[in-house]
Write a protein that holds these residues in place. Sequence first.
Motif, PDB file in Angstrom:
ATOM      1  N   ILE A 349       0.901  -1.160   0.000  1.00 48.59           N
ATOM      2  CA  ILE A 349       0.000   0.000   0.000  1.00 48.59           C
ATOM      3  C   ILE A 349       0.933   1.202   0.000  1.00 48.59           C
ATOM      4  CG2 ILE A 349      -1.990   1.126   1.107  1.00 48.59           C
ATOM      5  CD1 ILE A 349      -2.274  -1.305   2.895  1.00 48.59           C
ATOM      6  N   GLY A 350       0.980   1.912  -1.108  1.00 45.18           N
ATOM      7  CA  GLY A 350       1.950   2.994  -1.108  1.00 45.18           C
ATOM      8  C   GLY A 350       1.910   3.864  -2.345  1.00 45.18           C
ATOM      9  N   THR A 351       2.787   4.863  -2.323  1.00 41.89           N
ATOM     10  CA  THR A 351       2.981   5.718  -3.478  1.00 41.89           C
ATOM     11  C   THR A 351       3.860   4.957  -4.475  1.00 41.89           C
ATOM     12  OG1 THR A 351       4.870   6.669  -2.347  1.00 41.89           O
ATOM     13  CG2 THR A 351       2.793   7.861  -2.141  1.00 41.89           C
ATOM     14  N   THR A 352       3.993   5.493  -5.687  1.00 44.83           N
ATOM     15  CA  THR A 352       4.769   4.807  -6.729  1.00 44.83           C
ATOM     16  C   THR A 352       5.752   5.807  -7.345  1.00 44.83           C
ATOM     17  OG1 THR A 352       3.302   5.427  -8.546  1.00 44.83           O
ATOM     18  CG2 THR A 352       2.693   3.465  -7.287  1.00 44.83           C
ATOM     19  N   PRO A 353       6.597   5.351  -8.265  1.00 44.08           N
ATOM     20  CA  PRO A 353       7.527   6.292  -8.903  1.00 44.08           C
ATOM     21  C   PRO A 353       6.806   7.384  -9.708  1.00 44.08           C
ATOM     22  CG  PRO A 353       8.242   4.021  -9.259  1.00 44.08           C
ATOM     23  CD  PRO A 353       6.902   3.954  -8.609  1.00 44.08           C
ATOM     24  N   VAL A 354       5.525   7.193 -10.048  1.00 46.63           N
ATOM     25  CA  VAL A 354       4.796   8.216 -10.817  1.00 46.63           C
ATOM     26  C   VAL A 354       3.967   9.067  -9.841  1.00 46.63           C
ATOM     27  CG1 VAL A 354       3.135   8.660 -12.663  1.00 46.63           C
ATOM     28  CG2 VAL A 354       4.600   6.626 -12.766  1.00 46.63           C
ATOM     29  N   PRO A 355       4.256  10.368  -9.714  1.00 46.43           N
ATOM     30  CA  PRO A 355       3.479  11.199  -8.791  1.00 46.43           C
ATOM     31  C   PRO A 355       1.986  11.102  -9.078  1.00 46.43           C
ATOM     32  CG  PRO A 355       5.392  12.404  -9.596  1.00 46.43           C
ATOM     33  CD  PRO A 355       5.331  11.118 -10.378  1.00 46.43           C
ATOM     34  N   GLY A 356       1.211  10.947  -8.030  1.00 42.39           N
ATOM     35  CA  GLY A 356      -0.246  10.870  -8.173  1.00 42.39           C
ATOM     36  C   GLY A 356      -0.777   9.457  -8.332  1.00 42.39           C
ATOM     37  N   ILE A 357       0.113   8.492  -8.589  1.00 43.11           N
ATOM     38  CA  ILE A 357      -0.358   7.099  -8.693  1.00 43.11           C
ATOM     39  C   ILE A 357      -0.039   6.354  -7.398  1.00 43.11           C
ATOM     40  CG2 ILE A 357      -0.219   4.905  -9.927  1.00 43.11           C
ATOM     41  CD1 ILE A 357       0.307   6.296 -12.460  1.00 43.11           C
ATOM     42  N   PHE A 358      -1.073   5.723  -6.848  1.00 38.37           N
ATOM     43  CA  PHE A 358      -0.939   4.924  -5.636  1.00 38.37           C
ATOM     44  C   PHE A 358      -1.279   3.473  -5.983  1.00 38.37           C
ATOM     45  CE2 PHE A 358      -2.396   9.171  -4.745  1.00 38.37           C
ATOM     46  CZ  PHE A 358      -1.587   9.609  -3.706  1.00 38.37           C
ATOM     47  N   VAL A 359      -0.712   2.532  -5.209  1.00 40.01           N
ATOM     48  CA  VAL A 359      -1.099   1.124  -5.413  1.00 40.01           C
ATOM     49  C   VAL A 359      -1.559   0.524  -4.090  1.00 40.01           C
ATOM     50  CG1 VAL A 359       0.272   0.476  -7.426  1.00 40.01           C
ATOM     51  CG2 VAL A 359       1.300   0.367  -5.148  1.00 40.01           C
ATOM     52  N   ASN A 360      -2.482  -0.399  -4.226  1.00 46.65           N
ATOM     53  CA  ASN A 360      -2.931  -1.206  -3.096  1.00 46.65           C
ATOM     54  C   ASN A 360      -3.094  -2.612  -3.651  1.00 46.65           C
ATOM     55  OD1 ASN A 360      -4.134  -2.442  -0.944  1.00 46.65           O
ATOM     56  ND2 ASN A 360      -5.864  -1.025  -0.782  1.00 46.65           N
ATOM     57  N   CYS A 361      -2.104  -3.478  -3.382  1.00 41.73           N
ATOM     58  CA  CYS A 361      -2.117  -4.814  -3.997  1.00 41.73           C
ATOM     59  C   CYS A 361      -1.259  -5.757  -3.164  1.00 41.73           C
ATOM     60  CB  CYS A 361      -1.583  -4.726  -5.429  1.00 41.73           C
ATOM     61  SG  CYS A 361       0.119  -4.136  -5.511  1.00 41.73           S
ATOM     62  N   GLY A 362      -1.036  -6.947  -3.694  1.00 39.25           N
ATOM     63  CA  GLY A 362      -0.159  -7.896  -3.008  1.00 39.25           C
ATOM     64  C   GLY A 362      -0.830  -8.606  -1.846  1.00 39.25           C
ATOM     65  N   TRP A 363      -2.169  -8.583  -1.804  1.00 39.12           N
ATOM     66  CA  TRP A 363      -2.881  -9.246  -0.702  1.00 39.12           C
ATOM     67  C   TRP A 363      -2.889 -10.755  -0.885  1.00 39.12           C
ATOM     68  CZ3 TRP A 363      -3.860  -6.592   3.580  1.00 39.12           C
ATOM     69  CH2 TRP A 363      -3.896  -5.199   3.490  1.00 39.12           C
ATOM     70  N   GLY A 364      -2.507 -11.204  -2.050  1.00 43.07           N
ATOM     71  CA  GLY A 364      -2.295 -12.628  -2.284  1.00 43.07           C
ATOM     72  C   GLY A 364      -3.486 -13.488  -1.942  1.00 43.07           C
ATOM     73  N   THR A 365      -3.235 -14.488  -1.109  1.00 42.55           N
ATOM     74  CA  THR A 365      -4.286 -15.461  -0.780  1.00 42.55           C
ATOM     75  C   THR A 365      -5.100 -15.032   0.433  1.00 42.55           C
ATOM     76  OG1 THR A 365      -2.817 -16.685   0.691  1.00 42.55           O
ATOM     77  CG2 THR A 365      -2.824 -17.327  -1.629  1.00 42.55           C
ATOM     78  N   GLY A 366      -4.819 -13.833   0.979  1.00 36.79           N
ATOM     79  CA  GLY A 366      -5.447 -13.515   2.272  1.00 36.79           C
ATOM     80  C   GLY A 366      -6.014 -12.118   2.416  1.00 36.79           C
ATOM     81  N   GLY A 367      -6.482 -11.523   1.330  1.00 41.96           N
ATOM     82  CA  GLY A 367      -6.891 -10.119   1.428  1.00 41.96           C
ATOM     83  C   GLY A 367      -8.360  -9.869   1.703  1.00 41.96           C
ATOM     84  N   PHE A 368      -9.196 -10.912   1.659  1.00 43.74           N
ATOM     85  CA  PHE A 368     -10.618 -10.644   1.925  1.00 43.74           C
ATOM     86  C   PHE A 368     -10.788 -10.115   3.343  1.00 43.74           C
ATOM     87  CE2 PHE A 368     -14.712 -12.091   3.664  1.00 43.74           C
ATOM     88  CZ  PHE A 368     -15.546 -11.322   2.879  1.00 43.74           C
ATOM     89  N   LYS A 369     -10.118 -10.770   4.272  1.00 45.04           N
ATOM     90  CA  LYS A 369     -10.226 -10.387   5.680  1.00 45.04           C
ATOM     91  C   LYS A 369      -9.768  -8.951   5.925  1.00 45.04           C
ATOM     92  CE  LYS A 369      -7.178 -13.655   6.726  1.00 45.04           C
ATOM     93  NZ  LYS A 369      -6.620 -13.964   5.390  1.00 45.04           N
ATOM     94  N   ALA A 370      -8.944  -8.426   5.013  1.00 44.06           N
ATOM     95  CA  ALA A 370      -8.321  -7.124   5.238  1.00 44.06           C
ATOM     96  C   ALA A 370      -9.117  -5.971   4.658  1.00 44.06           C
ATOM     97  CB  ALA A 370      -6.920  -7.124   4.614  1.00 44.06           C
ATOM     98  N   ILE A 371     -10.189  -6.280   3.908  1.00 41.34           N
ATOM     99  CA  ILE A 371     -10.833  -5.239   3.099  1.00 41.34           C
ATOM    100  C   ILE A 371     -11.150  -3.952   3.881  1.00 41.34           C
ATOM    101  CG2 ILE A 371     -13.032  -4.718   1.909  1.00 41.34           C
ATOM    102  CD1 ILE A 371     -12.721  -7.482   0.527  1.00 41.34           C
ATOM    103  N   PRO A 372     -11.822  -4.023   5.039  1.00 44.70           N
ATOM    104  CA  PRO A 372     -12.148  -2.745   5.706  1.00 44.70           C
ATOM    105  C   PRO A 372     -10.896  -1.976   6.151  1.00 44.70           C
ATOM    106  CG  PRO A 372     -13.495  -4.549   6.574  1.00 44.70           C
ATOM    107  CD  PRO A 372     -12.425  -5.172   5.738  1.00 44.70           C
TER     108      PRO A 372
END
Length: 415
Positions: A349-372
């Motif tokens: 969950i973070g900023t990226t090399p391009v200003p204004g673009i953020f990512v939220n990924c990499g939850w793999g096999t366990g991200g449903f529990k993390a949604i809220p």
Amino acid sequence: MRRYSVFSLAREALRHHTGWERAWRSPDPKPGYEVVIVGAGGHGLATAYYLAKNHGVRNVAVLEKGWLGGGNTGRNTTIIRSNYLQPPSAAIFEKARALYETLSQDLNFNVMFSPRGVLMLAQTEHELRAWKRTWYANRLAGIETEMVTPARIREIVPAINLAGPRYPVLGGLWQAPGGTARHDAVAWGYARAASDMGVDIIQNCEVTGIDRDPEGVTGVRTTKGEIACRKLCIVVAGSSGVLAEMAGFRLPIESLALQALVSEPVKPAIDCVIMANTVHGYLSQSDKGEMVIGGGTDGFNNYTQRGSFHHVEETLRALIETFPMLSRLKMLRQWGGIVDMTGDRSPIIGTTPVPGIFVNCGWGTGGFKAIPGSGWACAEMVAKGTPGDLAGPFGLDRFTEGRMIDESVAAAVAH
Ligand SMILES: Cc1cc2nc3c(=O)[nH]c(=O)nc-3n(C[C@H](O)[C@H](O)[C@H](O)COP(=O)(O)OP(=O)(O)OC[C@H]3O[C@@H](n4cnc5c(N)ncnc54)[C@H](O)[C@@H]3O)c2cc1C
């Protein structure tokens, strides 16, 4: 939007359910938005919801190439727990678990959160030691878990075979406040509440390109035309690498198919969630009575949303020793989702090399529990332009600084 209540249910029952309004709007895209979120899975929708609710940012579009919740959010085995090893993970997963407790009331949508307890079996001496370590870490983090003996496990799950010749049950880590929720309802509830606050959710709208100028992102190209924005949040799970490539940077993500299956429905037999890491399977019983069974990831990177047959066989073969009753059940359906795996099995969950673009990924096999929790943290980052305390440790910089958040032991299954 009219609130759902016992009175609205009674009124509609009398009117043969002819008066319900659509749960969310389906507008055409506007030429531009303050924030564009790509991906209407649980994480994207929750980000939009908390952007509007917690930060008053309502000029937001969520773009979805298919139908909302049609990605991993609608394909998972719905396990919710927060018994993670490392402090940053414990913090964000426990935040999410706590939010799940009141999510139905918050969204005015029944997400069917069922805190029925999650039991993680220890079937080798090594695993027993690993769960003890996690238990100590959980206590330090204020997360409610306990180590349980085989005798206590027999009380929790009478259907279990403790004395398997290959995989005897030596103990387990029990999280009583963990459980399950209805996956579609989580997506639908966030979508309805976000739409009600002015967020545009645009389905059948695939992002095909990302435009930028020297100052940063300027907009996206989609199958429904160009949409301008100065803030873009990419929340597309297994497609994260594809979107990052469009934006001109790379992510340390591998995409793999993870699969699950359900049996024919039977009478109530198991009233908690059980995870058997050593044998590589996990199961719970749905409200309809089906055994919901999760298996492993494919051994090679791919973008398929279907499972391979050998996983079904391997998962069941392994689980049958511990749950002999499964051998009597017919399996009804199997499916797969594209999961986005990082090297340390923790999200980005973070900023990226391009200003204004953020990512939220990499939850793999366990991200449903993390949604809220993820939506909460991601919304804060997008609104303020920089990650807050919850998201801070999960930035991309950890891969260049070697500051990994190693959760491979706490992963649901052994991958
Ligand atoms: C079989 C299986 C079992 C699982 N079991 C569990 C479990 O028990 N507990 C748990 O916590 N987690 C589990 N998970 C993991 C969990 O499902 C995911 O981590 C989570 O759902 C990810 O949500 P998301 O919103 O990030 O992604 P998704 O729900 O996949 O949403 C991403 C969306 O982005 C869209 N998209 C992609 N590319 C584009 C584009 N170019 N333009 C527009 N839209 C695009 C996709 O169509 C998709 O709808 C499981 C996953 C699978 C596959």
